[in-house]
Design a protein around this motif. Structure first.
Motif, PDB file in Angstrom:
ATOM      1  N   LEU A   1       0.826  -1.209   0.000  1.00 33.50           N
ATOM      2  CA  LEU A   1       0.000   0.000   0.000  1.00 33.50           C
ATOM      3  C   LEU A   1       0.860   1.260   0.000  1.00 33.50           C
ATOM      4  CD1 LEU A   1      -2.747  -1.020   2.606  1.00 33.50           C
ATOM      5  CD2 LEU A   1      -3.081  -0.682   0.153  1.00 33.50           C
ATOM      6  N   LEU A   2       1.880   1.270   0.839  1.00 33.29           N
ATOM      7  CA  LEU A   2       2.752   2.433   0.941  1.00 33.29           C
ATOM      8  C   LEU A   2       3.563   2.633  -0.335  1.00 33.29           C
ATOM      9  CD1 LEU A   2       4.000   1.766   4.576  1.00 33.29           C
ATOM     10  CD2 LEU A   2       2.381   3.538   3.872  1.00 33.29           C
ATOM     11  N   GLY A   3       3.834   1.538  -1.040  1.00 31.12           N
ATOM     12  CA  GLY A   3       4.613   1.620  -2.264  1.00 31.12           C
ATOM     13  C   GLY A   3       3.911   2.370  -3.379  1.00 31.12           C
ATOM     14  N   ALA A   4       2.608   2.592  -3.244  1.00 32.12           N
ATOM     15  CA  ALA A   4       1.883   3.351  -4.265  1.00 32.12           C
ATOM     16  C   ALA A   4       2.314   4.808  -4.293  1.00 32.12           C
ATOM     17  CB  ALA A   4       0.373   3.255  -4.002  1.00 32.12           C
ATOM     18  N   ALA A   5       2.893   5.287  -3.198  1.00 34.85           N
ATOM     19  CA  ALA A   5       3.389   6.666  -3.124  1.00 34.85           C
ATOM     20  C   ALA A   5       4.756   6.643  -2.444  1.00 34.85           C
ATOM     21  CB  ALA A   5       2.417   7.551  -2.354  1.00 34.85           C
ATOM     22  N   PRO A   6       5.789   6.168  -3.137  1.00 35.45           N
ATOM     23  CA  PRO A   6       7.096   5.927  -2.501  1.00 35.45           C
ATOM     24  C   PRO A   6       7.814   7.179  -2.029  1.00 35.45           C
ATOM     25  CG  PRO A   6       7.250   5.663  -4.884  1.00 35.45           C
ATOM     26  CD  PRO A   6       5.795   5.803  -4.570  1.00 35.45           C
ATOM     27  N   GLY A   7       7.399   8.348  -2.485  1.00 36.12           N
ATOM     28  CA  GLY A   7       8.109   9.560  -2.096  1.00 36.12           C
ATOM     29  C   GLY A   7       7.639  10.187  -0.796  1.00 36.12           C
ATOM     30  N   ARG A   8       6.616   9.631  -0.171  1.00 38.63           N
ATOM     31  CA  ARG A   8       6.087  10.230   1.053  1.00 38.63           C
ATOM     32  C   ARG A   8       6.948   9.876   2.271  1.00 38.63           C
ATOM     33  NH1 ARG A   8      -0.304   8.639   0.201  1.00 38.63           N
ATOM     34  NH2 ARG A   8      -0.653   9.910  -1.673  1.00 38.63           N
ATOM     35  N   PRO A   9       7.074  10.804   3.232  1.00 40.00           N
ATOM     36  CA  PRO A   9       7.820  10.498   4.459  1.00 40.00           C
ATOM     37  C   PRO A   9       7.006   9.568   5.352  1.00 40.00           C
ATOM     38  CG  PRO A   9       6.817  12.665   4.631  1.00 40.00           C
ATOM     39  CD  PRO A   9       6.551  12.186   3.230  1.00 40.00           C
ATOM     40  N   LEU A  10       7.626   8.524   5.857  1.00 35.37           N
ATOM     41  CA  LEU A  10       6.906   7.531   6.652  1.00 35.37           C
ATOM     42  C   LEU A  10       7.299   7.612   8.119  1.00 35.37           C
ATOM     43  CD1 LEU A  10       7.166   4.387   4.342  1.00 35.37           C
ATOM     44  CD2 LEU A  10       5.352   6.120   4.416  1.00 35.37           C
ATOM     45  N   THR A  11       6.308   7.474   8.976  1.00 38.02           N
ATOM     46  CA  THR A  11       6.534   7.363  10.415  1.00 38.02           C
ATOM     47  C   THR A  11       5.886   6.068  10.881  1.00 38.02           C
ATOM     48  OG1 THR A  11       6.445   9.782  10.646  1.00 38.02           O
ATOM     49  CG2 THR A  11       6.254   8.470  12.661  1.00 38.02           C
ATOM     50  N   TRP A  12       6.705   5.133  11.353  1.00 39.26           N
ATOM     51  CA  TRP A  12       6.214   3.838  11.837  1.00 39.26           C
ATOM     52  C   TRP A  12       6.158   3.890  13.361  1.00 39.26           C
ATOM     53  CZ3 TRP A  12       5.860  -0.728   8.486  1.00 39.26           C
ATOM     54  CH2 TRP A  12       6.109  -0.435   7.139  1.00 39.26           C
ATOM     55  N   ILE A  13       4.980   3.658  13.911  1.00 40.04           N
ATOM     56  CA  ILE A  13       4.769   3.822  15.354  1.00 40.04           C
ATOM     57  C   ILE A  13       4.318   2.497  15.955  1.00 40.04           C
ATOM     58  CG2 ILE A  13       3.483   5.060  17.130  1.00 40.04           C
ATOM     59  CD1 ILE A  13       3.000   7.250  14.966  1.00 40.04           C
ATOM     60  N   SER A  14       5.095   1.985  16.890  1.00 37.70           N
ATOM     61  CA  SER A  14       4.715   0.766  17.616  1.00 37.70           C
ATOM     62  C   SER A  14       4.693   1.105  19.106  1.00 37.70           C
ATOM     63  CB  SER A  14       5.689  -0.379  17.320  1.00 37.70           C
ATOM     64  OG  SER A  14       5.659  -0.733  15.961  1.00 37.70           O
ATOM     65  N   GLY A  15       3.581   1.618  19.567  1.00 37.55           N
ATOM     66  CA  GLY A  15       3.449   2.009  20.966  1.00 37.55           C
ATOM     67  C   GLY A  15       4.025   3.379  21.234  1.00 37.55           C
ATOM     68  N   PRO A  16       3.888   3.865  22.469  1.00 36.29           N
ATOM     69  CA  PRO A  16       4.464   5.158  22.839  1.00 36.29           C
ATOM     70  C   PRO A  16       5.987   5.100  22.810  1.00 36.29           C
ATOM     71  CG  PRO A  16       3.643   4.025  24.778  1.00 36.29           C
ATOM     72  CD  PRO A  16       3.191   3.221  23.581  1.00 36.29           C
ATOM     73  N   SER A  17       6.605   6.272  22.735  1.00 41.88           N
ATOM     74  CA  SER A  17       8.061   6.337  22.747  1.00 41.88           C
ATOM     75  C   SER A  17       8.604   5.731  24.036  1.00 41.88           C
ATOM     76  CB  SER A  17       8.505   7.801  22.635  1.00 41.88           C
ATOM     77  OG  SER A  17       9.866   7.928  22.939  1.00 41.88           O
TER      78      SER A  17
END
Length: 219
Positions: free
Chosen positions: A178-194
């Motif tokens: 899904l994300l590969g449809a717009a490869p130029g976008r900045p991604l933030t992957w979040i797994s729980g709070p910091s």
């Protein structure tokens, strides 16, 4: 090229059955599964995501579209007596904010970004999401107008993230596709709070991001 680097690349080419003189591109086998056995948004997938998020110490809420505005108003004001306000990306659905006083809402965009000090001065940030991965308990933001700049999800102490149940997929490859449809976008992957741990494995939250993560699943 150093001898060590040349040796590494030579071994890779040998493992792939190619060499520098091969004209045809090498096809790298990808035999990992490309999708899970459960459909996006299914009960099994949602239960798995919730289990992972809770294990990561995120707080999970379920809501209908009608229940969403008052829930967001409550979650975004952890210190109601102080009322420091909430920041939202400029493209967030305004209907979601109908239960929050307009004076308490600060909009952020790439054309008119808030400073780090201004972001640090609000109670919370509310964003949408692009996709969620059940098996890893991960929420992914891709910088679209309803998710905003990466900074707004990293500086405020509380992040309230709204995820539609049909955005929840089972596996990482499904999300990557899904994300590969717009490869130029900045991604933030979040797994729980910091969170981080010192050498004695003492967990400390909120060191380099939100101390509290609320995930609201809307269906």
């Amino acid at each position: 090229m150093t001898d060590a680097k040349g040796e590494i690349l030579s071994r890779i080419r040998a493992a792939l059955g190619s060499d520098e003189t091969t004209a045809a591109p090498t096809v790298v086998p990808r035999e990992y599964r490309s999708a899970g056995e459960h459909a996006p948004g299914s009960d099994v997938v949602l239960e798995l995501l919730i289990d992972r998020l809770v294990d990561y110490k995120a707080e999970v809420h379920r809501a209908t579209p009608a229940e969403l505005p008052p829930l967001l108003a409550r979650l975004a004001a952890p210190r109601p007596a102080e009322r420091r306000g909430v920041v939202v990306p400029h493209g967030l659905d305004s209907a979601w904010l109908s239960a929050i006083d307009d004076a308490d809402v600060r909009s952020d965009s790439r054309d008119a970004p808030l400073s780090a000090a201004e972001l640090d001065g609000v109670d919370a940030v509310i964003t949408a999401a692009r996709v969620a991965v059940a098996e890893t308990g991960t929420i992914v933001l891709d910088g679209e107008p309803d998710q905003g700049r990466r900074a707004i999800s990293l500086v405020p102490d509380v992040h309230v993230c709204v995820v539609r149940t049909d955005q929840v997929v089972q596996t990482v490859p499904e999300a990557v596709r899904l994300l590969g449809a717009a490869p130029g976008r900045p991604l933030t992957w979040i797994s729980g709070p910091s969170a981080t741990s010192d050498i004695e494995l003492e967990r400390v939250e909120g060191v380099h991001g939100p101390r509290t993560l609320h995930v609201v699943l809307v269906s």
